[in-house]
Write a protein that holds these residues in place. Sequence first.
Motif, mmCIF file in Angstrom:
data_model
loop_
_atom_site.group_PDB
_atom_site.id
_atom_site.type_symbol
_atom_site.label_atom_id
_atom_site.label_comp_id
_atom_site.label_asym_id
_atom_site.label_seq_id
_atom_site.Cartn_x
_atom_site.Cartn_y
_atom_site.Cartn_z
ATOM 1 N N THR A 184 0.824 -1.206 0.000
ATOM 2 C CA THR A 184 0.000 0.000 0.000
ATOM 3 C C THR A 184 0.859 1.257 0.000
ATOM 4 O O THR A 184 0.462 2.302 -0.515
ATOM 5 C CB THR A 184 -0.960 0.003 1.197
ATOM 6 N N ALA A 185 2.063 1.169 0.576
ATOM 7 C CA ALA A 185 2.976 2.304 0.547
ATOM 8 C C ALA A 185 3.387 2.647 -0.880
ATOM 9 O O ALA A 185 3.699 3.804 -1.185
ATOM 10 C CB ALA A 185 4.212 2.007 1.396
ATOM 11 N N LEU A 186 3.358 1.654 -1.770
ATOM 12 C CA LEU A 186 3.669 1.882 -3.178
ATOM 13 C C LEU A 186 2.428 2.237 -3.980
ATOM 14 O O LEU A 186 2.471 3.096 -4.869
ATOM 15 C CB LEU A 186 4.323 0.629 -3.773
ATOM 16 N N ASP A 187 1.337 1.552 -3.681
ATOM 17 C CA ASP A 187 0.068 1.781 -4.378
ATOM 18 C C ASP A 187 -1.022 1.969 -3.333
ATOM 19 O O ASP A 187 -1.531 0.996 -2.780
ATOM 20 C CB ASP A 187 -0.265 0.594 -5.290
ATOM 21 N N PRO A 188 -1.407 3.212 -3.066
ATOM 22 C CA PRO A 188 -2.445 3.443 -2.056
ATOM 23 C C PRO A 188 -3.779 2.784 -2.374
ATOM 24 O O PRO A 188 -4.617 2.655 -1.480
ATOM 25 C CB PRO A 188 -2.576 4.972 -2.047
ATOM 26 N N LEU A 189 -3.966 2.348 -3.626
ATOM 27 C CA LEU A 189 -5.212 1.678 -3.988
ATOM 28 C C LEU A 189 -5.104 0.160 -3.895
ATOM 29 O O LEU A 189 -6.063 -0.548 -4.209
ATOM 30 C CB LEU A 189 -5.623 2.078 -5.415
ATOM 31 N N PHE A 190 -3.963 -0.341 -3.430
ATOM 32 C CA PHE A 190 -3.794 -1.789 -3.303
ATOM 33 C C PHE A 190 -4.876 -2.445 -2.447
ATOM 34 O O PHE A 190 -5.266 -3.591 -2.725
ATOM 35 C CB PHE A 190 -2.405 -2.125 -2.745
ATOM 36 N N PRO A 191 -5.395 -1.801 -1.395
ATOM 37 C CA PRO A 191 -6.447 -2.462 -0.602
ATOM 38 C C PRO A 191 -7.655 -2.896 -1.428
ATOM 39 O O PRO A 191 -8.335 -3.850 -1.042
ATOM 40 C CB PRO A 191 -6.827 -1.385 0.424
ATOM 41 N N TYR A 192 -7.940 -2.230 -2.547
ATOM 42 C CA TYR A 192 -9.040 -2.685 -3.389
ATOM 43 C C TYR A 192 -8.733 -4.032 -4.043
ATOM 44 O O TYR A 192 -9.635 -4.802 -4.359
ATOM 45 C CB TYR A 192 -9.328 -1.656 -4.491
ATOM 46 N N SER A 193 -7.443 -4.300 -4.272
ATOM 47 C CA SER A 193 -7.039 -5.543 -4.922
ATOM 48 C C SER A 193 -6.790 -6.665 -3.929
ATOM 49 O O SER A 193 -6.848 -7.841 -4.298
ATOM 50 C CB SER A 193 -5.765 -5.296 -5.748
ATOM 51 N N ARG A 194 -6.533 -6.325 -2.673
ATOM 52 C CA ARG A 194 -6.094 -7.318 -1.696
ATOM 53 C C ARG A 194 -7.108 -8.435 -1.490
ATOM 54 O O ARG A 194 -6.733 -9.618 -1.405
ATOM 55 C CB ARG A 194 -5.814 -6.620 -0.359
ATOM 56 N N HIS A 195 -8.383 -8.099 -1.383
ATOM 57 C CA HIS A 195 -9.424 -9.096 -1.141
ATOM 58 C C HIS A 195 -10.438 -9.089 -2.283
ATOM 59 O O HIS A 195 -10.739 -8.027 -2.842
ATOM 60 C CB HIS A 195 -10.165 -8.801 0.162
ATOM 61 N N PRO A 196 -11.007 -10.253 -2.624
ATOM 62 C CA PRO A 196 -12.123 -10.261 -3.576
ATOM 63 C C PRO A 196 -13.294 -9.453 -3.028
ATOM 64 O O PRO A 196 -13.505 -9.378 -1.820
ATOM 65 C CB PRO A 196 -12.486 -11.752 -3.686
ATOM 66 N N HIS A 197 -14.042 -8.857 -3.929
ATOM 67 C CA HIS A 197 -15.195 -8.053 -3.527
ATOM 68 C C HIS A 197 -16.467 -8.878 -3.640
ATOM 69 O O HIS A 197 -16.731 -9.490 -4.682
ATOM 70 C CB HIS A 197 -15.305 -6.807 -4.410
ATOM 71 N N ARG A 198 -17.252 -8.893 -2.581
ATOM 72 C CA ARG A 198 -18.556 -9.547 -2.648
ATOM 73 C C ARG A 198 -19.412 -8.802 -3.663
ATOM 74 O O ARG A 198 -19.547 -7.581 -3.602
ATOM 75 C CB ARG A 198 -19.209 -9.542 -1.277
ATOM 76 N N SER A 199 -19.971 -9.539 -4.585
ATOM 77 C CA SER A 199 -20.695 -8.880 -5.674
ATOM 78 C C SER A 199 -22.084 -9.449 -5.921
ATOM 79 O O SER A 199 -22.874 -8.846 -6.655
ATOM 80 C CB SER A 199 -19.875 -8.977 -6.970
ATOM 81 N N ALA A 200 -22.417 -10.578 -5.348
ATOM 82 C CA ALA A 200 -23.703 -11.239 -5.629
ATOM 83 C C ALA A 200 -24.877 -10.307 -5.363
ATOM 84 O O ALA A 200 -25.039 -9.771 -4.267
ATOM 85 C CB ALA A 200 -23.843 -12.503 -4.786
ATOM 86 N N GLY A 201 -25.681 -10.103 -6.388
ATOM 87 C CA GLY A 201 -26.878 -9.299 -6.257
ATOM 88 C C GLY A 201 -26.652 -7.805 -6.253
ATOM 89 O O GLY A 201 -27.615 -7.031 -6.160
ATOM 90 N N LEU A 202 -25.385 -7.373 -6.381
ATOM 91 C CA LEU A 202 -25.083 -5.945 -6.342
ATOM 92 C C LEU A 202 -25.124 -5.341 -7.741
ATOM 93 O O LEU A 202 -24.817 -6.014 -8.733
ATOM 94 C CB LEU A 202 -23.716 -5.710 -5.704
ATOM 95 N N PRO A 203 -25.480 -4.078 -7.842
ATOM 96 C CA PRO A 203 -25.559 -3.444 -9.166
ATOM 97 C C PRO A 203 -24.180 -3.269 -9.791
ATOM 98 O O PRO A 203 -23.216 -2.912 -9.111
ATOM 99 C CB PRO A 203 -26.221 -2.094 -8.876
ATOM 100 N N CYS A 204 -24.106 -3.530 -11.077
ATOM 101 C CA CYS A 204 -22.850 -3.434 -11.821
ATOM 102 C C CYS A 204 -23.149 -2.859 -13.196
ATOM 103 O O CYS A 204 -24.188 -3.158 -13.797
ATOM 104 C CB CYS A 204 -22.196 -4.808 -11.937
ATOM 105 N N ARG A 205 -22.249 -2.065 -13.696
ATOM 106 C CA ARG A 205 -22.449 -1.425 -14.998
ATOM 107 C C ARG A 205 -22.328 -2.401 -16.155
ATOM 108 O O ARG A 205 -22.756 -2.101 -17.263
ATOM 109 C CB ARG A 205 -21.449 -0.287 -15.166
ATOM 110 N N THR A 206 -21.715 -3.580 -15.897
ATOM 111 C CA THR A 206 -21.577 -4.547 -16.983
ATOM 112 C C THR A 206 -22.951 -5.068 -17.382
ATOM 113 O O THR A 206 -23.803 -5.321 -16.532
ATOM 114 C CB THR A 206 -20.667 -5.718 -16.582
ATOM 115 N N GLY A 207 -23.134 -5.219 -18.668
ATOM 116 C CA GLY A 207 -24.424 -5.650 -19.196
ATOM 117 C C GLY A 207 -25.344 -4.503 -19.526
ATOM 118 O O GLY A 207 -26.396 -4.708 -20.136
ATOM 119 N N GLU A 208 -24.948 -3.288 -19.147
ATOM 120 C CA GLU A 208 -25.730 -2.098 -19.465
ATOM 121 C C GLU A 208 -24.908 -1.118 -20.294
ATOM 122 O O GLU A 208 -25.199 -0.891 -21.467
ATOM 123 C CB GLU A 208 -26.228 -1.421 -18.193
#
Length: 292
Positions: A184-208
């Motif tokens: 994270t000291a190198l990439d402050p956005l690394f926490p978004y990549s560290r763990h998979p994101h729960r996505s089931a049933g959540l709105p996503c722009r894909t498909g639209e």
Amino acid sequence: MDLTILYRGPLASCDYDCPYCPFAKRRDSHAQLAADRAALERFAAWAAEQRDDRLSLLFTPWGEGLVRSWYRRTLAELSRLPHIRRVAIQTNLSCRTNWLDEADPDTLALWCTFHPGQTPYDRFLAKCHDLAARGVRHSVGVVGLPEHLEHARRLRAGLPAHVYLWVNAAEGHTYTDAEADRWTALDPLFPYSRHPHRSAGLPCRTGESVISVDGEGTVRRCHFVRSELGNLYDGSYRRALRPRPCPLAVCDCHIGYVHLETLPLYDVFAGGVLERIPAAPPAVRRSIPTPR
């Protein structure tokens, strides 16, 4: 219509052989390369004709595209079309950069990955500086394996200050908090990549407003959901475009979860979603809450 398209044709050969790469590894035959070229040229011709739409295009080949002349030519040609808002490709940057003389740097962008052990550091860094001198938009990144940390630190120190260095969490690797802090000291956005994101049933722009297309023109909502929405070339996909929740339990790849509406990444990467360039230098965050 504003439409983002992730294109992945049949190309699977690469000039690198990274042991951690999850992509297919093979040598494409002459026939396979010819089929990939034909598929890419068909897609490019379709994109060039869609002048009533505003298209953003990201090429995500299983192999390395820019060592093939048809990818270099296609990106340069598409970048000069007025209805193409962005054209980008994921690349190991092993090719020469003089082909960029034919491209529009206001439209074209590169998502570059450094693979230690596959190319000399000085050669890769020189190409990054060449891109910066040309005014070509680009991000640079590494896979966050422990043995890559010092390479990443050296790369961060050597890159121009304005170039974003991203870090992808290594597939199957679990990070302690201390390890995550170092990345994270190198990439402050690394926490978004560290763990998979729960996505089931959540709105996503894909498909639209975001779709995935393969070499046959088959349209899916994204690379990771196999159900089909129709075909690009007969226009049948358009009837299927609509808001829809994610059918998968989790999303663990940046080109997927960046489109989740429950994450703020369209704001974080405003103007640079496809090429993974933040709108402003990201601030360090120690933890990123996972949507529930």
